[in-house]
Motif scaffolding. Sequence first.
Motif, PDB file in Angstrom:
ATOM      1  N   ARG A 161      51.051  30.025   2.924  1.00  0.00           N
ATOM      2  CA  ARG A 161      50.796  30.361   1.510  1.00  0.00           C
ATOM      3  C   ARG A 161      49.328  30.171   1.158  1.00  0.00           C
ATOM      4  N   TYR A 162      48.754  29.075   1.611  1.00  0.00           N
ATOM      5  CA  TYR A 162      47.343  28.776   1.369  1.00  0.00           C
ATOM      6  C   TYR A 162      46.457  29.862   1.973  1.00  0.00           C
ATOM      7  N   PHE A 163      46.747  30.267   3.203  1.00  0.00           N
ATOM      8  CA  PHE A 163      45.946  31.286   3.870  1.00  0.00           C
ATOM      9  C   PHE A 163      46.097  32.642   3.178  1.00  0.00           C
ATOM     10  N   GLN A 164      47.286  32.948   2.688  1.00  0.00           N
ATOM     11  CA  GLN A 164      47.461  34.208   1.953  1.00  0.00           C
ATOM     12  C   GLN A 164      46.525  34.231   0.745  1.00  0.00           C
ATOM     13  N   ARG A 165      46.463  33.116   0.043  1.00  0.00           N
ATOM     14  CA  ARG A 165      45.552  33.015  -1.108  1.00  0.00           C
ATOM     15  C   ARG A 165      44.094  33.089  -0.665  1.00  0.00           C
ATOM     16  N   LEU A 166      43.763  32.412   0.419  1.00  0.00           N
ATOM     17  CA  LEU A 166      42.395  32.445   0.918  1.00  0.00           C
ATOM     18  C   LEU A 166      41.985  33.855   1.348  1.00  0.00           C
ATOM     19  N   PHE A 167      42.908  34.592   1.960  1.00  0.00           N
ATOM     20  CA  PHE A 167      42.585  35.961   2.356  1.00  0.00           C
ATOM     21  C   PHE A 167      42.353  36.850   1.134  1.00  0.00           C
ATOM     22  N   HIS A 181      31.807  33.730   4.820  1.00  0.00           N
ATOM     23  CA  HIS A 181      31.702  33.391   6.240  1.00  0.00           C
ATOM     24  C   HIS A 181      32.294  32.013   6.575  1.00  0.00           C
ATOM     25  N   LEU A 182      32.622  31.235   5.553  1.00  0.00           N
ATOM     26  CA  LEU A 182      33.161  29.895   5.771  1.00  0.00           C
ATOM     27  C   LEU A 182      34.689  29.859   5.825  1.00  0.00           C
ATOM     28  N   MET A 183      35.342  30.896   5.348  1.00  0.00           N
ATOM     29  CA  MET A 183      36.787  30.828   5.135  1.00  0.00           C
ATOM     30  C   MET A 183      37.622  30.883   6.410  1.00  0.00           C
ATOM     31  N   LYS A 184      37.347  31.817   7.294  1.00  0.00           N
ATOM     32  CA  LYS A 184      38.157  31.910   8.516  1.00  0.00           C
ATOM     33  C   LYS A 184      37.969  30.693   9.416  1.00  0.00           C
TER      34      LYS A 184
END
Length: 189
Positions: free
Chosen positions: A16-22, A56-59
Amino acid sequence: MTMSARIDGDCRSLTRYFQRLFEFLHETTAEDQVAPLEAVDMMALESQESYHRISHLMKPDMLINIYSLVDFWLKEICKYQRAENSLNLGHTDIKGNDDLHSYHKFLTKYAGLNLTAADVSYSRLQDLRVVRNQLIHHGGHLPDDDRLIKRISAINGIALAGSLMVIDDSFIWDVLASAKVYLCTAAQA
């Protein structure tokens, strides 16, 4: 709640967190593309830019979160197996090629768990470990090491742009799924 259910819950939270981050990554990448180019004093001691990119920091952050999840739960699984089986040695007493290999060796060779059903996931977590180490120790750049460059180049979902690793979205989702499979298999063994 079983350890496996707790691992599953953590993996679902990361999903869920990664979906939001994407979603946020998509927004910030669009912002980055229209950000004005600025002339800056190359000798200044502090940034003079008015816009600071964050996409550039997210992945890398996502991958480090997955590795942290794996590291935490493997310690917990090893502690549980040691107590449950009255084992004299702990996972820190077992030497391996790396931390992940030491955990795996403890669980399979010393505690006697059969984790063959998760062999593919374990291999993928080794890929994550190699990528994570480059992120942590080299900022995502590869040193001039032909063997390492060949190893990283062979990882599905990682490309190289010069010396910089480029992380495909699929790599993140794949290693998260692999973490869940491996950890749940170990927790249920």
